[in-house]
Design a protein around this motif. Structure first.
Motif, PDB file in Angstrom:
ATOM      1  N   ASP A  80      -1.400  40.807   7.031  1.00 48.57           N
ATOM      2  CA  ASP A  80      -0.265  40.091   7.618  1.00 48.57           C
ATOM      3  C   ASP A  80       0.508  41.011   8.558  1.00 48.57           C
ATOM      4  O   ASP A  80       1.289  41.854   8.106  1.00 48.57           O
ATOM      5  N   PRO A  81       0.334  40.847   9.881  1.00 47.68           N
ATOM      6  CA  PRO A  81       1.104  41.656  10.835  1.00 47.68           C
ATOM      7  C   PRO A  81       2.549  41.176  10.981  1.00 47.68           C
ATOM      8  O   PRO A  81       3.328  41.798  11.716  1.00 47.68           O
ATOM      9  N   ALA A  82       2.899  40.046  10.370  1.00 46.26           N
ATOM     10  CA  ALA A  82       4.287  39.584  10.254  1.00 46.26           C
ATOM     11  C   ALA A  82       4.981  39.385  11.599  1.00 46.26           C
ATOM     12  O   ALA A  82       6.158  39.711  11.761  1.00 46.26           O
ATOM     13  N   PHE A  88       0.277  44.444  14.612  1.00 47.34           N
ATOM     14  CA  PHE A  88      -1.055  43.902  14.879  1.00 47.34           C
ATOM     15  C   PHE A  88      -2.037  45.024  15.187  1.00 47.34           C
ATOM     16  O   PHE A  88      -3.167  45.043  14.667  1.00 47.34           O
ATOM     17  N   ALA A  89      -1.626  45.975  16.014  1.00 48.69           N
ATOM     18  CA  ALA A  89      -2.513  47.097  16.357  1.00 48.69           C
ATOM     19  C   ALA A  89      -2.810  47.944  15.132  1.00 48.69           C
ATOM     20  O   ALA A  89      -3.959  48.356  14.899  1.00 48.69           O
ATOM     21  N   VAL A 116      -3.777  44.641  20.355  1.00 50.46           N
ATOM     22  CA  VAL A 116      -4.978  45.066  19.629  1.00 50.46           C
ATOM     23  C   VAL A 116      -6.166  45.348  20.545  1.00 50.46           C
ATOM     24  O   VAL A 116      -7.125  46.007  20.125  1.00 50.46           O
ATOM     25  N   LEU A 117      -6.138  44.858  21.783  1.00 47.07           N
ATOM     26  CA  LEU A 117      -7.293  44.974  22.671  1.00 47.07           C
ATOM     27  C   LEU A 117      -7.811  46.410  22.802  1.00 47.07           C
ATOM     28  O   LEU A 117      -9.024  46.642  22.640  1.00 47.07           O
TER      29      LEU A 117
END
Length: 429
Positions: A80-82, A88-89, A116-117
């Motif tokens: 869960d990046p919330a 997220f990364a 995240v890319l």
């Protein structure tokens, strides 16, 4: 005997193929095949993203009932990046390095995807991104299963300018303040200008995530729409801010027949439990819950059964997740491995009959060919489809309406192997 220059070309080609096919890989362990799920389960985006976690869990359970893949069971790894883009990364890196997942299904906002890319590219992971977005990107480590602008934003504006759509001539481009709305609105502004719309007939407004004080903005929209030309709002507002926006539209009696709002991020799920339904307003997606097809009946039944009949409502990002998962599973079987490089090559040309009722196909630009549908909200909170493309539309990774993008192409097969190459003109050839 070949010339030296010809040999150099061959050598260069072999080096490129080696980079594409034999680069570093991320493998699942030899027990279960680990599937990463990277969606916000808390914070402002949970209203939209949490259901996608459950969609992947449903698909994993269904695949395991069929025996898994390659004789191995699938295992969900949920984080869960919330609704925090930096998180997220962090979570993406954890999934790829610590958990060693074979694939990740996740992200909603472009801010999270952009975060995240570089992680996926650095570690050669594989991300399936299931939401409409602004385009202007094609990564060899991401498959984009949501709509590009030419599959949502441009068709929406074309419809509204038509007689059937009300012959709209003034435009409010309203969005949450981040990359997807800003880039999409830049594309739409360029398109409208090319169609002869004057800058004075385009108003652009941005708000923060979770914005709730809509009174002043709705007053501005009403004033802008009172100039004697038919006006529409193109909304790229994301998350729970939509609840407050529609509530204020109702409070100020903004009728959909006078100033229609066309949403790109509001589907059936966002309308669940709404105290005030924005009846008559529109949304543009590639799929609606209300679409009639045998494939959609099966999809809805699958979802309802997974939830023990407590929840039967599906939406576009859920369908995009379904498409991505099924194509990934087909590619794994075709490749005979979960190796990222092998699966990536097997993904090109994958096709399934989607719940939309159309056969959708994955192209070498890492985007899908999908249908376009426009829906109107009815009093029960469902979308009635009022327009649909005849055939699937091939996604453009780069917009031809932006000068810096017009000549770019994305093609991850030889000889291009590129997400944003400049196509040569005839003179250059």
């Amino acid at each position: 005997m070949k010339s030296v220059s010809a040999l150099r070309v061959v050598a260069l080609g072999l080096l490129v193929l080696r980079f594409v096919l034999v680069g570093p890989t991320v493998r699942a362990d030899e027990g279960t095949i680990k599937i990463g799920i990277l969606h916000s389960l808390s914070g402002t985006m949970a209203i939209s993203e949490a259901v996608l976690k459950d969609t992947v869990l449903m698909l994993i359970a269904d695949q395991n009932r069929k025996g898994g893949l390659l004789g191995r069971k699938l295992e969900a790894i949920v984080v869960d990046p919330a609704s925090d883009w930096d998180a997220f990364a962090e979570k993406a890196r954890e999934l790829l390095t610590k958990e060693k997942v074979a694939v990740v299904f996740g992200c909603w906002t472009s801010a999270s995807r952009k975060s995240v890319l570089p992680i996926f590219e650095q570690l050669n992971g594989l991300l399936f991104y299931p939401v409409q977005y602004e385009g202007e990107e094609s990564s060899r480590n991401i498959f984009y299963t949501g709509a590009a602008p030419n599959q949502q934003a441009i068709p929406a504006v074309r419809y509204l300018t038509s007689k059937e759509g009300g012959e709209v001539r003034r435009w409010v481009l309203l969005g949450t303040d981040y990359v997807y709305p800003r880039t999409t609105n830049r594309i739409l502004s360029a398109y409208l200008t090319a169609e002869g719309v004057s800058p004075g007939d385009i108003m652009t407004i941005y708000t923060p995530f979770g914005y709730s004080e809509w009174r002043g903005i709705v007053e501005r929209i009403k004033a802008f729409g009172s100039a004697g030309k038919k006006t529409a709002v193109i909304s790229t507002v994301n998350g729970d801010a939509n609840t407050y926006f529609y509530r204020e539209l109702a409070a100020q009696k903004v009728d959909a027949s006078a100033i229609p709002v066309v949403a790109f991020s509001v589907g059936e799920r966002e309308l669940l439990g709404a105290d005030i339904l924005p009846v008559g307003h529109l949304a543009v997606w590639n799929y609606f819950h209300s679409i009639k097809s045998p494939e959609n009946e099966a999809f809805i039944e699958m979802w309802a059964n997974f939830n023990e009949q407590r929840d039967k409502i599906t939406n576009d990002p859920m369908e995009a997740t379904f498409i991505g998962f099924r194509m990934w599973a087909q590619a794994v079987v075709q490749a005979g491995t979960t190796d990222v490089n092998a699966v990536r090559q097997a993904m090109y040309g994958q096709r399934i009959k989607a719940p939309s009722g159309f056969e959708v196909v994955m192209n070498t630009n890492h985007h899908l060919s999908k249908p376009v549908s426009i829906g109107r909200i009815n009093p029960s909170g469902a979308f009635e489809v009022i327009w649909q493309s005849i055939n699937p539309v091939r996604a453009d990774a780069w917009s031809r309406y932006l000068p810096e993008s017009a000549r770019r192409t994305a093609d991850w097969t030889f000889p291009w192997v590129c997400g944003g190459c400049i196509e040569p003109t005839f003179r250059e050839w």
